[in-house]
Structure formats: structure tokens, C-alpha cells
Design a protein around this motif. Structure first.
Motif, PDB file in Angstrom:
ATOM      1  N   THR A 166       1.652  -4.710 -14.533  1.00  0.00           N
ATOM      2  CA  THR A 166       2.965  -4.144 -14.536  1.00  0.00           C
ATOM      3  C   THR A 166       3.568  -3.057 -14.499  1.00  0.00           C
ATOM      4  OG1 THR A 166       2.317  -6.218 -16.529  1.00  0.00           O
ATOM      5  CG2 THR A 166       3.841  -4.982 -17.010  1.00  0.00           C
ATOM      6  N   ALA A 167       1.609  -2.164 -14.442  1.00  0.00           N
ATOM      7  CA  ALA A 167       2.124  -1.095 -14.764  1.00  0.00           C
ATOM      8  C   ALA A 167       2.111  -0.213 -13.391  1.00  0.00           C
ATOM      9  CB  ALA A 167       0.494  -0.293 -15.527  1.00  0.00           C
ATOM     10  N   LEU A 168       2.049  -0.873 -12.094  1.00  0.00           N
ATOM     11  CA  LEU A 168       1.579  -0.433 -10.993  1.00  0.00           C
ATOM     12  C   LEU A 168       3.762  -0.754 -10.636  1.00  0.00           C
ATOM     13  CD1 LEU A 168      -0.724  -2.229  -8.996  1.00  0.00           C
ATOM     14  CD2 LEU A 168       0.052   0.851  -8.911  1.00  0.00           C
ATOM     15  N   TYR A 169       4.568  -1.779 -11.019  1.00  0.00           N
ATOM     16  CA  TYR A 169       5.982  -2.380 -10.950  1.00  0.00           C
ATOM     17  C   TYR A 169       6.407  -1.242 -11.965  1.00  0.00           C
ATOM     18  CZ  TYR A 169       9.874  -5.704 -10.810  1.00  0.00           C
ATOM     19  OH  TYR A 169      11.077  -5.810 -11.031  1.00  0.00           O
ATOM     20  N   ASP A 170       6.317  -1.085 -13.228  1.00  0.00           N
ATOM     21  CA  ASP A 170       7.098  -0.223 -13.384  1.00  0.00           C
ATOM     22  C   ASP A 170       6.907   1.465 -13.196  1.00  0.00           C
ATOM     23  OD1 ASP A 170       7.352  -2.000 -15.308  1.00  0.00           O
ATOM     24  OD2 ASP A 170       6.464  -1.327 -17.162  1.00  0.00           O
ATOM     25  N   ALA A 171       6.553   1.667 -12.393  1.00  0.00           N
ATOM     26  CA  ALA A 171       6.370   3.084 -11.785  1.00  0.00           C
ATOM     27  C   ALA A 171       6.325   2.984 -10.248  1.00  0.00           C
ATOM     28  CB  ALA A 171       4.227   3.601 -12.080  1.00  0.00           C
ATOM     29  N   GLY A 172       6.931   1.755  -9.733  1.00  0.00           N
ATOM     30  CA  GLY A 172       7.436   1.169  -8.807  1.00  0.00           C
ATOM     31  C   GLY A 172       6.755   1.275  -7.361  1.00  0.00           C
ATOM     32  N   SER A 173       5.552   1.371  -7.528  1.00  0.00           N
ATOM     33  CA  SER A 173       4.823   1.006  -6.478  1.00  0.00           C
ATOM     34  C   SER A 173       4.861  -0.707  -6.391  1.00  0.00           C
ATOM     35  CB  SER A 173       3.051   0.992  -6.711  1.00  0.00           C
ATOM     36  OG  SER A 173       2.070   0.551  -6.174  1.00  0.00           O
ATOM     37  N   ARG A 174       4.671  -0.901  -4.993  1.00  0.00           N
ATOM     38  CA  ARG A 174       4.296  -2.317  -4.404  1.00  0.00           C
ATOM     39  C   ARG A 174       3.016  -2.336  -3.699  1.00  0.00           C
ATOM     40  NH1 ARG A 174       8.581  -0.503   0.516  1.00  0.00           N
ATOM     41  NH2 ARG A 174       8.427  -2.674   1.222  1.00  0.00           N
ATOM     42  N   MET A 175       2.385  -2.026  -4.654  1.00  0.00           N
ATOM     43  CA  MET A 175       1.088  -2.115  -4.488  1.00  0.00           C
ATOM     44  C   MET A 175       0.221  -4.370  -4.822  1.00  0.00           C
ATOM     45  SD  MET A 175      -0.430   0.109  -2.210  1.00  0.00           S
ATOM     46  CE  MET A 175      -2.152  -0.686  -2.088  1.00  0.00           C
ATOM     47  N   ARG A 176      -0.150  -4.719  -4.111  1.00  0.00           N
ATOM     48  CA  ARG A 176      -0.229  -5.484  -4.647  1.00  0.00           C
ATOM     49  C   ARG A 176      -1.671  -5.988  -4.995  1.00  0.00           C
ATOM     50  NH1 ARG A 176      -2.596  -9.819  -2.128  1.00  0.00           N
ATOM     51  NH2 ARG A 176      -1.861  -8.841  -0.583  1.00  0.00           N
ATOM     52  N   VAL A 177      -2.451  -5.624  -6.249  1.00  0.00           N
ATOM     53  CA  VAL A 177      -3.689  -6.521  -6.937  1.00  0.00           C
ATOM     54  C   VAL A 177      -4.193  -7.576  -6.152  1.00  0.00           C
ATOM     55  CG1 VAL A 177      -4.873  -5.206  -8.947  1.00  0.00           C
ATOM     56  CG2 VAL A 177      -2.764  -4.677  -8.545  1.00  0.00           C
ATOM     57  N   ALA A 178      -5.397  -7.391  -5.687  1.00  0.00           N
ATOM     58  CA  ALA A 178      -5.962  -8.721  -4.298  1.00  0.00           C
ATOM     59  C   ALA A 178      -7.165  -8.745  -5.364  1.00  0.00           C
ATOM     60  CB  ALA A 178      -6.008  -8.803  -3.195  1.00  0.00           C
TER      61      ALA A 178
END
Ligand code: BGC
Length: 434
Positions: A166-178
Motif C-alpha cells: 500500500t505504501a509503495l503504491y501511494d508513493a508512486g512505485s511500481r515495484m512488486r513485493v514478491a
């Protein structure tokens, strides 16, 4: 002096005591493998395949487990088991965030991750989170309990991967937590990538814990046990609280003054976060008996800050140098008497000795518990060890190795520096290949 005599007796930890501790550890491991919610949590990590050495490409990791976190990118080489390049950045967590809510902490972390990866990066990321989590898959896990002095307002019961996503999405990241990995699991993955004889990983730093490769047929409580041969188990051995543990009066006080009272008994006797405090409290007890070891302001200093682990390590040797005297003087705020210096040196030595020998008993327990963790085709297994106590405290590492040999364990203890972060990146890579 009664306090010194008690300290000498408890910290000697002869081999008979170590065997009793190892027996208690093994019984608790068996109970923890059979059912949830036991003293040793024995958490199935869903890692059923350790990196083989054949992984390739560039992978990210976030390593969170102390008051600093690290973001890194690991480039894997063409040769098997090779990491050709690691770029990383380390960030200190502002103190107020460690007393607030998880969402704020993760928002701060996510911003720093994006600053490192750039907003366009869309690779897979392994998340090393060095606290006990109940996993429901490779990429989810609910925090069970904070340790190592962490005292946020929330956390237990929350899925830390969901918080990060959620925090990565809100920060504009497209990284995937695998992948979610405990630091012990990351260390095991990194060590196994370099050498498949690595079967156990141990952290001896601010906190302590271990993970090992277990046969699924022995993990009765795990619903997916029939789907593969082996799975990595995060023991969470810091929670052991067996009657065989040779305790000191200072251990009780350390526990009472901690934010997690009644928990992590074994960790509080071994880990770097607590050793200086145990030594300081024991010295204060000796001072109370004799009344002449320290001045009033030195007592205050000992009560306030205790002794740091680096100082403990500096004082724990046979020599009596001017540097030691001045290092102790700066911790105490004034020059120690000869008697105080001698007492501090002996107590630091004893407290370190007990910690290292108990850690050896725990390693022995893991090695002899499971054949999956022990000898493979005649090659002694590698126990990958990371953490400041083992890396920087020479007397601790030497005593640990000696005691493991004294117990008759056939294993190689190998320092695996920074394995936790790199290992999570490798697990992200391995999950992709699977
Ligand atoms: C945590 C473990 C962690 C260990 C070492 C303990 O306090 O409960 O999950 O592996 O510290 O960092």
C-alpha cells in the motif's frame, strides 16, 4: 562477593548445562512443529526451494529489522552462485516514527525505496523483515510480536507485506513485493546460493534467532506439508524460556525494564542489545555489596546507559591497557579505580562467555534435531552466521566456535555478512524461476 560468585557460576555454563539447554530447545522445537502458538513458534516460511546458484538478473530488496533500514539492488553474475554487484542505501528511521503507527513508518520507508529505485522501476522486491511473522504464503505475513525494543502503537496482527504494498503504491512505485523473509531466512538463502552445504542460518546481533531447512513430513501443523520435501523453518529461538537456562539476578531486572516483559528470555541473555545492560547491572550489584567500586556519578552512568556492546567487547580480553581504562572512563564519566576496571573486565568476560556458550547449545540443538539440517553426503553442514556480536566481538566468536566443538557438533560456522538483504533479493529471483 556473592554477586560475583553467582555470576561466575552461572556464566561458566559447563557442557552439562549446555546439553540440558539443547535438550530443552529440542523439545520446544518439536512441540512448536506440531502446533501453532507454542513457546518456540517454528514458523513455516513457505520457502521450499532455496536459491540454487542458477538465478540471474537484477533484483531488489528492502531490509528492515533495526533502527536503520537498507534498500539494495543485487546483480547476479553468469557464474553459479555469484553476486557481481550490490548497490545499496541505508536510512536511519527518525525516532518519532518508531513510537507511532505502522502506516506512517511504511510511508516513510516507501518514499526512500522510490528514491533509490526511481519511480519507473517495476522489478520484484524481496522484503526482509526481522520480526516474527505468521505467514500464509511466500508474500504475506502477519506480525506476531515486536522485539528488540520496537514499541510502535500497532503492528501485531497486521500483514506487513500489505502495509508495504500500500505504501509503495501511494508513493508512486511500481515495484512488486514478491517475498517476505525473516533475516535468518535471507541469510540462509544467501549462504545457500554461494554454497549448497548451508543448511542453518543464525543471527547474533541486536537480536538473535535461527532458521533451518526442515523435512516437511516433520511439520505436522503445516497444511502444505505434503506439497514438497522440505521447508525453511524460522525457529524464533529468542523466545526460549527453559528452566535449564543459567540465569542471573540481572536478567530479571533487564526483563522488568524492557518493553516486552516476560518475553524473549533467551534473546535477553544472548543478544547485543542486552549484554551491556546485564554487565552494568551485575557491576552495580557488586558495588552495592562492597560499597566502594564506583563513585555516585559512575553509578548513575551505569544505571542510565549501561555499557555498550563495543565496550563490552573491548574490555573482554586478558590485557589491561590504557585504552581500556580510558574507554571505561568515558562510559562512566570519570576514571575507574583499579578494582572497578578489574571487576568490569571480569564481568564483561563472564557475560560474553555465557552468551556465546548458550548460543552454541542452541546451534547444537538445531544441528542434531534434524537430519535435513545436518550432514549431507559426508560434507559437514555450513551454519551461516551474521550479526555484529559474531562479526565484531572476537572473544564471543572464539568462545562460540570452541563450545560448538566441545559439544561434538560437526559443522562449519561461516560469517555471512549482509546476507539478509541479498538473500531476500535472491529469494525474489528464485520465486520468479519457480
Ligand atoms: C526477532 C527475529 C529476528 C532476530 C534477529 C528477534 O528479536 O524476533 O525475528 O530474526 O531478532 O534479528
Amino acid at each position: 562477593m556473592a554477586a560475583l560468585a553467582a555470576c561466575r557460576t552461572a556464566c561458566d555454563a559447563p557442557v552439562a548445562v549446555l546439553r540440558a539447554v539443547a535438550d530443552d530447545m529440542q523439545s520446544a522445537m518439536r512441540v512448536g512443529l506440531a502446533a501453532d502458538g507454542q513457546q518456540l513458534r517454528m514458523l513455516p516460511t513457505f520457502v521450499t526451494r532455496l536459491p540454487s546458484g542458477a538465478e540471474r538478473g537484477s533484483w531488489y530488496a528492502l531490509d528492515l529489522g533495526g533502527t536503520n533500514f537498507r534498500v539494495l539492488r543485487a546483480q547476479l553474475g553468469e557464474a553459479a552462485g555469484e553476486v557481481t554487484r550490490v548497490e545499496s542505501c541505508e536510512v536511519a528511521i527518525p525516532a518519532p516514527l518508531l513510537r507511532g503507527r505502522c502506516a506512517e513508518l511504511f510511508a516513510f520507508i516507501a518514499q526512500r525505496v522510490v528514491a533509490f529505485t526511481g519511480p519507473e522501476a517495476d522489478g520484484a522486491l524481496g522484503f526482509t523483515f526481522s520480526f516474527a511473522c505468521a505467514q500464509e504464503g511466500l508474500d504475506s505475513g502477519k506480525l506476531l510480536v515486536w522485539t528488540k525494543g520496537f514499541a510502535l502503537l500497532d503492528g501485531p496482527g497486521l500483514d506487513v507485506v500489505h502495509l508495504l504494498r500500500t505504501a509503495l503504491y501511494d508513493a508512486g512505485s511500481r515495484m512488486r513485493v514478491a517475498v517476505l523473509a525473516n533475516d535468518t531466512v535471507g541469510t540462509l538463502a544467501a549462504a545457500h546460493y554461494a554454497d549448497p552445504a548451508a543448511r542453518v542460518a543464525v543471527i547474533l546481533g541486536t537480536g538473535t534467532n535461527a532458521a533451518y531447512l526442515e523435512r516437511c513430513s516433520r511439520v505436522a501443523k503445516w497444511p502444505l506439508a505434503s506439497s514438497s520435501d522440505s521447508v525453511v523453518i524460522n525457529i524464533e529461538w529468542g523466545a526460549l524460556a527453559a528452566p535449564s537456562l543459567p540465569r542471573l539476578a540481572a536478567d530479571q531486572t533487564v526483563d522488568e525494564q524492557s518493553v516486552n516483559r516476560g518475553e524473549q528470555t533467551f534473546e535477553k541473555m544472548i543478544a547485543g542489545m542486552y549484554l551491556g545492560k546485564i554487565a552494568a547491572l551485575t557491576l552495580l550489584q557488586m558495588d552495592a555489596e562492597s560499597g566502594e567500586l564506583f563513585t555516585a556519578s559512575q553509578r548513575e552512568a551505569l544505571l542510565g546507559g549501561g555499557l555498550s556492546t563495543p565496550l563490552l567487547s573491548q574490555l573482554d580480553n586478558a590485557a589491561d591497557s590504557a585504552q581500556e581504562r580510558s574507554a571505561l572512563a568515558s562510559a562512566l564519566g570519570s576514571a575507574p579505580s583499579d578494582a572497578a576496571l578489574a571487576a568490569a573486565k571480569e564481568v564483561c568476560h563472564l557475560v560474553t562467555r555465557r552468551a556465546a556458550r548458550l548460543a552454541a547449545a542452541a546451534i547444537y540443538a538445531v544441528l542434531t534435531h534434524s537430519d535435513a539440517a545436518s550432514t549431507i553426503g559426508g560434507t559437514p553442514p555450513i551454519v551461516a552466521v551474521d550479526g555484529g556480536l559474531f562479526e565484531h566481538h572476537a572473544a564471543f566468536a572464539a568462545t562460540l566456535r570452541e563450545a560448538v566443538a566441545e559439544l561434538g557438533a560437526n559443522a562449519v560456522l561461516r560469517l555471512t555478512v549482509d546476507g539478509s538483504g541479498i538473500g531476500a533479493a535472491l529469494l525474489a529471483a528464485a520465486a520468479q524461476v519457480a
